[in-house]
Scaffold this motif. Structure first.
Motif, PDB file in Angstrom:
ATOM      1  N   PHE A  14       0.765  -1.238   0.000  1.00  0.00           N
ATOM      2  CA  PHE A  14       0.000   0.000   0.000  1.00  0.00           C
ATOM      3  C   PHE A  14       0.804   1.301   0.000  1.00  0.00           C
ATOM      4  O   PHE A  14       0.270   2.335  -0.368  1.00  0.00           O
ATOM      5  N   ARG A  23       0.650  -0.338  -8.412  1.00  0.00           N
ATOM      6  CA  ARG A  23      -0.374  -0.385  -7.365  1.00  0.00           C
ATOM      7  C   ARG A  23      -1.732   0.141  -7.837  1.00  0.00           C
ATOM      8  O   ARG A  23      -2.740  -0.027  -7.160  1.00  0.00           O
ATOM      9  N   LEU A  27      -5.664  -0.045  -5.885  1.00  0.00           N
ATOM     10  CA  LEU A  27      -6.407   1.124  -5.412  1.00  0.00           C
ATOM     11  C   LEU A  27      -7.757   1.262  -6.102  1.00  0.00           C
ATOM     12  O   LEU A  27      -8.718   1.742  -5.504  1.00  0.00           O
ATOM     13  N   GLU A  31     -13.015   1.231  -2.703  1.00  0.00           N
ATOM     14  CA  GLU A  31     -12.956   2.579  -2.131  1.00  0.00           C
ATOM     15  C   GLU A  31     -12.884   2.500  -0.610  1.00  0.00           C
ATOM     16  O   GLU A  31     -12.330   3.374   0.027  1.00  0.00           O
ATOM     17  N   ARG A  34      -9.168   0.155   1.304  1.00  0.00           N
ATOM     18  CA  ARG A  34      -7.763   0.473   1.024  1.00  0.00           C
ATOM     19  C   ARG A  34      -6.950   0.381   2.302  1.00  0.00           C
ATOM     20  O   ARG A  34      -7.331   0.919   3.325  1.00  0.00           O
TER      21      ARG A  34
END
Length: 86
Positions: A14, A23, A27, A31, A34
């Motif tokens: 992350f 990445r 993502l 929503e 994460r």
């Protein structure tokens, strides 16, 4: 280690700026989750109900991310000789 934070699973998945391009799919797959390692690795939380199923879109995004970075490849891999029997 190259001057950022310690390399942990969360850092790799992350936060590591080295892999920002790779990445993107992670993502875009959620929503609300994460940064949730368990979610992206298909883990079941104690609060998940009996009808829980992993979010395979997120799991597959995490797998594709790891493959794209090539970070988990064994660079020191050597072939092991197979013993022969006479």
């Amino acid at each position: 280690d190259y001057g950022y934070e310690r390399e942990t699973v969360a850092h790799f998945l992350f936060r590591c700026p080295r892999w920002d391009t790779q990445r993107r799919e992670i993502l875009q797959s959620t929503e609300t989750q994460r940064g949730n390692i368990s979610f992206f690795l298909g883990g079941k939380a104690p609060t998940d109900g009996p009808n829980w199923n992993p979010n395979m879109k997120a799991v597959q995004a995490a797998i594709r991310f790891a493959l794209a970075t090539r970070r988990l490849e064994n660079k020191n891999h050597t072939q092991i000789a197979t013993p022969t029997h006479n």
